[in-house]
Motif scaffolding. Structure first.
Motif, short mmCIF file in Angstrom:
data_model
loop_
_atom_site.label_atom_id
_atom_site.label_comp_id
_atom_site.label_asym_id
_atom_site.label_seq_id
_atom_site.Cartn_x
_atom_site.Cartn_y
_atom_site.Cartn_z
N ASN A 1 1.27 -0.99 0.02
CA ASN A 1 0.00 0.02 0.59
C ASN A 1 0.86 1.17 -0.42
O ASN A 1 1.57 1.56 1.01
CB ASN A 1 -1.08 0.12 1.11
CG ASN A 1 -1.70 1.20 0.89
OD1 ASN A 1 -2.68 1.99 0.33
ND2 ASN A 1 -1.29 2.33 2.14
N LEU A 2 1.11 2.16 -1.17
CA LEU A 2 1.10 3.73 -0.83
C LEU A 2 0.59 4.60 -0.50
O LEU A 2 -0.30 4.87 -0.76
CB LEU A 2 1.89 3.60 -2.64
CG LEU A 2 2.76 2.46 -3.23
CD1 LEU A 2 2.69 2.82 -4.49
CD2 LEU A 2 3.91 2.36 -2.45
N SER B 1 10.99 -2.25 -0.88
CA SER B 1 10.55 -3.27 -0.46
C SER B 1 11.32 -4.50 -1.69
O SER B 1 12.03 -4.08 -2.22
CB SER B 1 8.72 -3.76 -1.03
OG SER B 1 8.43 -3.88 -2.45
N ALA B 2 11.34 -5.42 -0.49
CA ALA B 2 12.36 -6.17 -1.26
C ALA B 2 11.75 -7.65 -1.13
O ALA B 2 10.62 -8.22 -0.41
CB ALA B 2 13.08 -6.40 -0.66
N ASN C 1 18.93 -9.95 -3.94
CA ASN C 1 17.72 -9.16 -3.42
C ASN C 1 17.33 -8.54 -4.47
O ASN C 1 18.45 -7.68 -5.08
CB ASN C 1 18.63 -8.47 -2.40
CG ASN C 1 17.59 -7.81 -1.82
OD1 ASN C 1 16.38 -8.10 -0.57
ND2 ASN C 1 17.86 -6.60 -0.89
N ALA C 2 15.99 -8.94 -4.91
CA ALA C 2 15.50 -8.10 -5.35
C ALA C 2 14.47 -5.94 -4.71
O ALA C 2 13.82 -7.26 -4.74
CB ALA C 2 14.66 -8.96 -6.69
N GLN C 3 15.29 -5.70 -5.10
CA GLN C 3 14.09 -4.59 -4.28
C GLN C 3 13.15 -3.24 -5.53
O GLN C 3 13.41 -3.54 -6.77
CB GLN C 3 15.13 -3.81 -3.72
CG GLN C 3 16.01 -4.57 -2.99
CD GLN C 3 16.79 -3.71 -2.00
OE1 GLN C 3 17.68 -3.57 -2.60
NE2 GLN C 3 15.81 -2.73 -0.70
N LEU C 4 12.38 -4.05 -4.97
CA LEU C 4 11.60 -2.82 -5.80
C LEU C 4 10.93 -0.97 -5.57
O LEU C 4 11.45 -0.50 -3.78
CB LEU C 4 9.53 -2.53 -5.96
CG LEU C 4 9.45 -3.80 -6.93
CD1 LEU C 4 10.03 -5.64 -6.95
CD2 LEU C 4 8.14 -3.91 -7.12
N LYS D 1 2.75 0.23 3.53
CA LYS D 1 2.94 -1.30 4.73
C LYS D 1 3.69 -2.34 3.52
O LYS D 1 2.46 -2.06 2.30
CB LYS D 1 1.76 -1.46 5.56
CG LYS D 1 1.12 -2.00 4.96
CD LYS D 1 -0.06 -1.99 6.38
CE LYS D 1 -1.46 -2.81 5.72
NZ LYS D 1 -2.65 -2.75 7.17
N PRO D 2 2.80 -3.86 3.23
CA PRO D 2 3.19 -4.40 2.57
C PRO D 2 2.02 -5.82 2.47
O PRO D 2 1.82 -5.00 3.86
CB PRO D 2 4.68 -5.48 2.95
CG PRO D 2 5.26 -4.44 3.98
CD PRO D 2 4.70 -3.58 4.56
#
Length: 404
Positions: free
Chosen positions: A163-164, A188-189, A201-204, A277-278
């Protein structure tokens, strides 16, 4: 002399009946045992073309039949203790003689050679899997656990929803830099795997733009940006309406593994007036290499599943279930096993026979009812005694005749 012969047939038949009943009682606790019952037939002389008035010659044994009814199951803790819910038999093969037999007794064990055996050294038959999948239309063979190692698998897809916060007023204007938190709002990852099983580790990184309901998304793997910036757009109710730049992302690992191409799904994300939050747990496919840990379990369809050290599972094969046109025509060979005969017909084997047909962690009880068998035993005893009394009367009559 007829009375004595008649009584003698009655005693012999009663003795045979008591033998059958005794065998049933002895196997009251034998898993997979099927009780038997004796069939009697009366004996008459040939008619010689005319009915006339005839006296019977006694009783004969027409045959012994088995009752294949199922009465119940006992729960166990054995992962390879199996019972069949509906019709059918487990198929076994003797590794020495090659004889095929059938049973309802489903206690099996795995040996060091990878085969699954019953208590008497016969191998369980089934449909072997190829690369973890059972092909349709295959033939049965000895089930063997052969895939002792599982190679690593590179990730191809990941899901990462967040959630943005729609009330965030920060709109970065400087170029994106994963090492500078001033160039993005949130990140987030998710962990992804390469072809050697190494974790990356892939991050956005989410960057709010000046366009309403639109965010830029940058993807980095191990700190290095992959591809160009993408976008996430949202409706006026905060639902994600689409993403760009998250498909077919490719990076080259430094571990010596092959290039990894993957897609990120983020369409479950939202943009509402709540803190960032994720949403759910980020997940990705792919996994590291694993070795068979020795644990096997079976599902309700009879699939034999191997468990590996990397937490993954793989199907080794599907247990075969055999059906017959006439189960009462099967020939009993002991050890709760039968073989096909001309009376039973050949076994009908199909993969669909096993669909939702297995109870795991249970064994089929003997179908012997002790109360019924004890009553039958007493009746057989009385019948024997009555025929013995007839024999005694006959002997007394004969003594009288001899003395005349």
């Amino acid at each position: 002399m007829g009375i004595g012969n008649i009584a003698n047939t009655g005693m012999q038949a009663s003795m045979a009946n008591m033998e059958v009943i005794s065998n049933n009682i002895a196997n009251a606790n034998t898993y997979g045992f099927k009780k038997s019952y004796i069939n009697f037939a009366d004996i008459y002389p040939s008619l010689n073309g005319s009915a006339g008035n005839q006296v019977g010659l006694g009783v004969d044994i027409a045959g012994i039949s088995q009752d294949f009814a199922t009465t119940g199951y006992d729960l166990t803790s054995g992962p390879l203790d199996l019972s069949i819910k509906r019709n059918g038999f487990f198929t076994l093969k003797d590794p020495t003689s090659g004889q095929i037999s059938y049973t309802r007794m489903g206690r099996f064990k795995q040996e060091s050679d990878g085969y699954l055996y019953n208590l008497f050294g016969q191998r369980l038959q089934g449909y072997p899997a190829v690369n973890g999948s059972v092909p349709s239309g295959g033939s049965i063979s000895d089930l063997q656990l052969t895939n002792l190692t599982m190679p690593a698998s590179a990730s191809t897809a990941a899901t990462l929803n967040v959630n943005l916060d729609s009330t965030d007023t920060k709109v970065p204007t400087v170029p994106f830099d994963p090492n500078d938190s001033n160039t993005y709002n949130y990140n987030s990852a998710v962990s992804i795997y390469d072809s050697l099983g190494n974790i990356h580790n892939a991050q956005l990184f989410y960057v709010k733009t000046s366009t309403p309901n639109s965010w830029a998304v940058n993807v980095c793997v191990d700190g290095a940006q992959v591809g160009s910036a993408g976008t996430m757009t949202f409706s006026q109710s905060g639902v994600c309406t689409g993403t760009t730049g998250l498909n077919n992302l490719t990076f080259t690992p430094t571990t010596g593994a092959a290039d990894v191409t993957f897609t990120i799904t983020a369409t479950g994300s939202t943009q509402v007036a709540n803190p960032y939050k994720p949403i759910g747990t980020p997940v990705a496919d792919g996994f590291k290499a694993g070795t068979f840990n020795g644990n096997v379990n079976v599902d309700s369809n009879g699939n034999v599943i191997m468990n590996y050290s990397n937490g993954k599972q793989q199907i080794a094969g599907q247990i075969a279930i055999a059906n017959f046109q006439s189960v009462t025509g099967l020939a009993d060979i002991g050890n709760m096993q039968w073989i096909a005969s001309t009376a039973s017909g050949e076994a009908s084997l199909a993969q669909d026979n096993g669909t939702n047909n297995f109870n795991v962690g249970s064994l089929e009880q003997s179908n012997v009812d002790l109360t019924t068998e004890m009553v039958n035993l007493i009746n057989a005893q009385h019948t024997f005694q009555a025929n013995a009394q007839v024999e005694q009367v006959f002997n007394e009559v004969m003594q009288t005749v001899i003395q005349l």
